[in-house]
Write an enzyme that holds these catalytic residues in place. Structure first.
Site, PDB file in Angstrom:
ATOM      1  N   SER A  77       0.843  -1.204   0.000  1.00 34.07           N
ATOM      2  CA  SER A  77       0.000   0.000   0.000  1.00 34.07           C
ATOM      3  C   SER A  77       0.878   1.254   0.000  1.00 34.07           C
ATOM      4  CB  SER A  77      -0.951   0.005   1.195  1.00 34.07           C
ATOM      5  OG  SER A  77      -0.217   0.000   2.396  1.00 34.07           O
ATOM      6  N   ARG A 101     -11.064  -1.841 -17.798  1.00 29.27           N
ATOM      7  CA  ARG A 101     -11.548  -2.863 -16.851  1.00 29.27           C
ATOM      8  C   ARG A 101     -10.775  -2.808 -15.540  1.00 29.27           C
ATOM      9  NH1 ARG A 101     -14.221  -7.197 -18.589  1.00 29.27           N
ATOM     10  NH2 ARG A 101     -14.606  -7.409 -16.359  1.00 29.27           N
ATOM     11  N   GLN A 110     -11.380   9.663 -21.302  1.00 30.90           N
ATOM     12  CA  GLN A 110     -11.255   9.199 -22.686  1.00 30.90           C
ATOM     13  C   GLN A 110     -12.056  10.065 -23.641  1.00 30.90           C
ATOM     14  OE1 GLN A 110     -12.295   5.068 -23.195  1.00 30.90           O
ATOM     15  NE2 GLN A 110     -11.409   4.999 -25.239  1.00 30.90           N
ATOM     16  N   SER A 112     -14.634  11.214 -26.017  1.00 34.07           N
ATOM     17  CA  SER A 112     -16.030  10.761 -26.092  1.00 34.07           C
ATOM     18  C   SER A 112     -16.451  10.578 -27.548  1.00 34.07           C
ATOM     19  CB  SER A 112     -16.925  11.807 -25.423  1.00 34.07           C
ATOM     20  OG  SER A 112     -18.267  11.571 -25.771  1.00 34.07           O
ATOM     21  N   HIS A 204       0.611  -4.228 -10.801  1.00 40.90           N
ATOM     22  CA  HIS A 204      -0.429  -5.242 -11.027  1.00 40.90           C
ATOM     23  C   HIS A 204      -0.764  -5.314 -12.521  1.00 40.90           C
ATOM     24  CE1 HIS A 204      -4.028  -7.636 -10.298  1.00 40.90           C
ATOM     25  NE2 HIS A 204      -4.738  -6.747 -10.953  1.00 40.90           N
ATOM     26  N   ARG A 209      -0.856  -7.871 -17.737  1.00 39.51           N
ATOM     27  CA  ARG A 209      -1.066  -7.530 -19.149  1.00 39.51           C
ATOM     28  C   ARG A 209       0.198  -7.464 -19.999  1.00 39.51           C
ATOM     29  NH1 ARG A 209      -6.561  -7.565 -20.447  1.00 39.51           N
ATOM     30  NH2 ARG A 209      -7.755  -6.541 -18.824  1.00 39.51           N
TER      31      ARG A 209
HETATM   32  C1  LIG Z   1      -5.686 -12.793 -20.190  1.00 34.21           C
HETATM   33  C2  LIG Z   1      -6.912 -12.058 -19.786  1.00 34.21           C
HETATM   34  C3  LIG Z   1      -8.135 -12.437 -20.302  1.00 34.21           C
HETATM   35  C4  LIG Z   1      -9.295 -11.767 -19.902  1.00 34.21           C
HETATM   36  N1  LIG Z   1     -10.484 -12.149 -20.449  1.00 34.21           N
HETATM   37  C5  LIG Z   1     -11.622 -11.539 -20.078  1.00 34.21           C
HETATM   38  C6  LIG Z   1     -12.871 -11.927 -20.629  1.00 34.21           C
HETATM   39  O1  LIG Z   1     -12.958 -12.810 -21.467  1.00 34.21           O
HETATM   40  N2  LIG Z   1     -13.976 -11.284 -20.216  1.00 34.21           N
HETATM   41  C7  LIG Z   1     -13.931 -10.302 -19.274  1.00 34.21           C
HETATM   42  O2  LIG Z   1     -14.968  -9.770 -18.902  1.00 34.21           O
HETATM   43  N3  LIG Z   1     -12.751  -9.877 -18.761  1.00 34.21           N
HETATM   44  C8  LIG Z   1     -11.604 -10.474 -19.135  1.00 34.21           C
HETATM   45  N4  LIG Z   1     -10.412 -10.062 -18.614  1.00 34.21           N
HETATM   46  C9  LIG Z   1     -10.399  -8.905 -17.689  1.00 34.21           C
HETATM   47  C10 LIG Z   1     -10.149  -9.344 -16.246  1.00 34.21           C
HETATM   48  O3  LIG Z   1     -11.138 -10.229 -15.784  1.00 34.21           O
HETATM   49  C11 LIG Z   1     -10.123  -8.123 -15.320  1.00 34.21           C
HETATM   50  O4  LIG Z   1     -11.388  -7.497 -15.329  1.00 34.21           O
HETATM   51  C12 LIG Z   1      -9.123  -7.070 -15.749  1.00 34.21           C
HETATM   52  O5  LIG Z   1      -7.914  -7.651 -16.150  1.00 34.21           O
HETATM   53  C13 LIG Z   1      -8.840  -6.137 -14.560  1.00 34.21           C
HETATM   54  O6  LIG Z   1      -8.105  -6.865 -13.614  1.00 34.21           O
HETATM   55  P1  LIG Z   1      -8.338  -6.714 -12.064  1.00 34.21           P
HETATM   56  O7  LIG Z   1      -9.771  -6.947 -11.711  1.00 34.21           O
HETATM   57  O8  LIG Z   1      -7.314  -7.571 -11.382  1.00 34.21           O
HETATM   58  O9  LIG Z   1      -7.907  -5.192 -11.859  1.00 34.21           O
HETATM   59  P2  LIG Z   1      -8.541  -4.126 -10.896  1.00 34.21           P
HETATM   60  O10 LIG Z   1      -9.957  -3.896 -11.231  1.00 34.21           O
HETATM   61  O11 LIG Z   1      -7.659  -2.932 -10.979  1.00 34.21           O
HETATM   62  O12 LIG Z   1      -8.464  -4.786  -9.480  1.00 34.21           O
HETATM   63  C14 LIG Z   1      -7.181  -4.953  -8.858  1.00 34.21           C
HETATM   64  C15 LIG Z   1      -7.302  -6.027  -7.781  1.00 34.21           C
HETATM   65  O13 LIG Z   1      -8.153  -5.536  -6.746  1.00 34.21           O
HETATM   66  C16 LIG Z   1      -8.938  -6.617  -6.236  1.00 34.21           C
HETATM   67  N5  LIG Z   1     -10.367  -6.315  -6.512  1.00 34.21           N
HETATM   68  C17 LIG Z   1     -10.846  -5.347  -7.352  1.00 34.21           C
HETATM   69  N6  LIG Z   1     -12.180  -5.335  -7.316  1.00 34.21           N
HETATM   70  C18 LIG Z   1     -12.547  -6.297  -6.471  1.00 34.21           C
HETATM   71  C19 LIG Z   1     -13.795  -6.761  -6.044  1.00 34.21           C
HETATM   72  N7  LIG Z   1     -14.949  -6.236  -6.485  1.00 34.21           N
HETATM   73  N8  LIG Z   1     -13.842  -7.772  -5.165  1.00 34.21           N
HETATM   74  C20 LIG Z   1     -12.702  -8.327  -4.703  1.00 34.21           C
HETATM   75  N9  LIG Z   1     -11.467  -7.938  -5.086  1.00 34.21           N
HETATM   76  C21 LIG Z   1     -11.398  -6.932  -5.951  1.00 34.21           C
HETATM   77  C22 LIG Z   1      -8.480  -7.880  -6.960  1.00 34.21           C
HETATM   78  O14 LIG Z   1      -7.447  -8.460  -6.214  1.00 34.21           O
HETATM   79  C23 LIG Z   1      -7.911  -7.330  -8.256  1.00 34.21           C
HETATM   80  O15 LIG Z   1      -6.953  -8.177  -8.855  1.00 34.21           O
HETATM   81  C24 LIG Z   1      -9.233 -10.696 -18.988  1.00 34.21           C
HETATM   82  C25 LIG Z   1      -7.997 -10.308 -18.493  1.00 34.21           C
HETATM   83  C26 LIG Z   1      -6.848 -10.963 -18.872  1.00 34.21           C
HETATM   84  C27 LIG Z   1      -5.514 -10.509 -18.321  1.00 34.21           C
END
Ligand SMILES: Cc1cc2nc3c(=O)[nH]c(=O)nc-3n(C[C@H](O)[C@H](O)[C@H](O)COP(=O)(O)OP(=O)(O)OC[C@H]3O[C@@H](n4cnc5c(N)ncnc54)[C@H](O)[C@@H]3O)c2cc1C
Length: 260
Positions: A77, A101, A110, A112, A204, A209
């Site tokens: 943190s 995401r 971004q 618009s 992260h 990615r």
């Molecule tokens: C190879 C690959 C394939 C993917 N394919 C798809 C797909 O087919 N469809 C699709 O919809 N998405 C897909 N994604 C997107 C993926 O599911 C994540 O939404 C995106 O990569 C953001 O990652 P994140 O949630 O870790 O990041 P962040 O949103 O920045 O979150 C960071 C971390 O915070 C924690 N966190 C965040 N929110 C929560 C929560 N609500 N509850 C608990 N913990 C939380 C988790 O530890 C998370 O890793 C893909 C991603 C990758 C890398």
């Protein structure tokens, strides 16, 4: 046709005068590491504050060793105090749909497609398509057709939308017309996006990615980001490295994952 470009709008900074004022008010001393950079020192100060490990409580660890220890212990943190703001241009809407995401420790602004008229939008040619001149031609024709359809739809609807919605302001009529027309624009449409993210989030992001072989745009942008952040704050990203595939395209590897 657009190429990805990364501009650095803001970088980590530190106010050493204010830190000196704090240390003097608290009768503390901080032994700084020569050549540590602003972001690295900010993390160190924030980390040391947790235990007030200044003066005689300061271990002989260098700034870089101190940060590596924080990361190794999962005390990440503290890395959230340091952030960068980037502006990306020449990236596709498909790419930014994936980028946005990421929800935590990251902010986006971004271009618009509702306020901005996309009739002169650029397109990002996906890497790989150049291998076939026929595929490239089909792709270009499709982009031209999208632009032509976008313009024609706006032209055909301009009077009808006004008549259907007599109370709408010009601004809302433009939004409506752009919204209808943008539905024919492809994932390859060029966009511009400002991104502010802290070091923890960037770590992260790069882990998730940076090394997806089949996702050239993500790898390219990840590599561009790593070049900036590892130059501005090397100790925060010393466990990442830039590598290249056979086609010279970049990838970002997380060394502990690569070696495991
Ligand atoms: C190879 C690959 C394939 C993917 N394919 C798809 C797909 O087919 N469809 C699709 O919809 N998405 C897909 N994604 C997107 C993926 O599911 C994540 O939404 C995106 O990569 C953001 O990652 P994140 O949630 O870790 O990041 P962040 O949103 O920045 O979150 C960071 C971390 O915070 C924690 N966190 C965040 N929110 C929560 C929560 N609500 N509850 C608990 N913990 C939380 C988790 O530890 C998370 O890793 C893909 C991603 C990758 C890398």
């Amino acid at each position: 046709l657009a190429e990805p470009k990364l501009y650095v709008l803001a970088r980590p900074s530190i106010d050493l005068g204010e830190i000196s004022r704090f240390l003097s008010d608290e009768a503390l001393e901080w032994h700084r590491t020569d050549n540590a950079l602003a972001g690295e020192e900010l993390v160190e100060v924030a980390g040391r504050l947790c235990y007030l490990s200044f003066s005689s409580k300061q271990s002989p660890k260098s700034n870089s060793e101190y940060i590596q220890n924080l990361i190794a212990n999962g005390h990440e943190s503290v890395l959230e105090h340091v952030s960068w703001s980037f502006l990306l241009t020449g990236v596709s809407r498909g790419f930014t749909h994936q980028l946005v995401r990421h929800r935590v420790g990251i902010a986006f602004s971004q271009l618009s497609q509702q306020y901005h008229d996309e009739e002169n939008a650029g397109f990002v040619m996906p890497k790989g398509i150049e291998l076939s001149s026929e595929a490239s031609d089909i792709w270009k024709q499709q982009m031209n057709a999208s632009t032509a359809a976008y313009r024609k739809i706006k032209e055909l609807l301009s009077e009808g939308l006004k008549e259907q919605n007599p109370t709408f302001s010009t601004k809302e009529l433009n939004r409506l017309s752009n919204s209808v027309a943008r539905s024919v624009m492809p994932n390859a449409t060029e966009t511009k996006i400002a991104v502010t993210a802290n070091a923890r989030t960037l770590r992260h992001f790069l882990k998730m990615r940076g090394d997806i072989a089949g996702d050239y745009e993500m790898r390219y942008v990840s590599a561009a980001i790593l070049k900036v952040v590892s130059s501005d704050a090397p100790s925060l990203f010393s466990d990442f490295a830039l590598r290249y595939f056979e086609d010279s395209s970049p990838r970002v590897v997380h060394l502990p994952d690569e070696n495991s």
